[in-house]
Design a protein around this motif. Structure first.
Motif, PDB file in Angstrom:
ATOM      1  N   MET A  22       0.822  -1.171   0.000  1.00  0.00           N
ATOM      2  CA  MET A  22       0.000   0.000   0.000  1.00  0.00           C
ATOM      3  C   MET A  22       0.882   1.256   0.000  1.00  0.00           C
ATOM      4  O   MET A  22       0.607   2.195  -0.737  1.00  0.00           O
ATOM      5  CB  MET A  22      -0.923  -0.021   1.213  1.00  0.00           C
ATOM      6  N   ALA A  23       1.923   1.261   0.814  1.00  0.00           N
ATOM      7  CA  ALA A  23       2.786   2.440   0.904  1.00  0.00           C
ATOM      8  C   ALA A  23       3.457   2.736  -0.431  1.00  0.00           C
ATOM      9  O   ALA A  23       3.553   3.900  -0.834  1.00  0.00           O
ATOM     10  CB  ALA A  23       3.833   2.262   2.002  1.00  0.00           C
ATOM     11  N   LYS A  24       3.911   1.701  -1.134  1.00  0.00           N
ATOM     12  CA  LYS A  24       4.556   1.933  -2.424  1.00  0.00           C
ATOM     13  C   LYS A  24       3.545   2.458  -3.437  1.00  0.00           C
ATOM     14  O   LYS A  24       3.857   3.343  -4.235  1.00  0.00           O
ATOM     15  CB  LYS A  24       5.211   0.656  -2.940  1.00  0.00           C
ATOM     16  N   CYS A  25       2.343   1.946  -3.404  1.00  0.00           N
ATOM     17  CA  CYS A  25       1.277   2.443  -4.274  1.00  0.00           C
ATOM     18  C   CYS A  25       1.032   3.925  -4.006  1.00  0.00           C
ATOM     19  O   CYS A  25       0.953   4.730  -4.940  1.00  0.00           O
ATOM     20  CB  CYS A  25       0.000   1.637  -4.040  1.00  0.00           C
ATOM     21  N   LEU A  26       0.925   4.293  -2.746  1.00  0.00           N
ATOM     22  CA  LEU A  26       0.686   5.690  -2.381  1.00  0.00           C
ATOM     23  C   LEU A  26       1.878   6.566  -2.775  1.00  0.00           C
ATOM     24  O   LEU A  26       1.710   7.668  -3.288  1.00  0.00           O
ATOM     25  CB  LEU A  26       0.402   5.818  -0.893  1.00  0.00           C
TER      26      LEU A  26
END
Length: 75
Positions: A1-5
């Protein structure tokens, strides 16, 4: 999720909040801290990669990624 954000914010600033809202609750005791930690990790890895491939010629070369890391460090 963090990489997507991280990637989404880079391409479309302001997109993180709608993405988070669309995902619903995150099953983690402290999702904000977890996302902050992994965002920091992804930024450090991206900085290293850019150094490794020569996009950033020196460790202190001006870059948006380093500016973001410095900003995170002041929070």
């Amino acid at each position: 999720m963090a990489k997507c954000l991280f990637c989404s914010e880079h391409e479309a600033p302001g997109s993180a909040q709608p993405i988070l809202e669309g995902c619903g609750p995150i099953d983690h005791p402290d999702p904000t801290s977890a996302l902050s930690f992994y965002t920091l990790l992804h930024r450090v890895i991206m900085w290293w990669f850019l150094r490794h491939i020569g996009v950033l010629p020196t460790p202190d070369a001006p870059s948006d990624i380093m500016d973001d890391l410095r900003q995170m460090a002041t929070r």
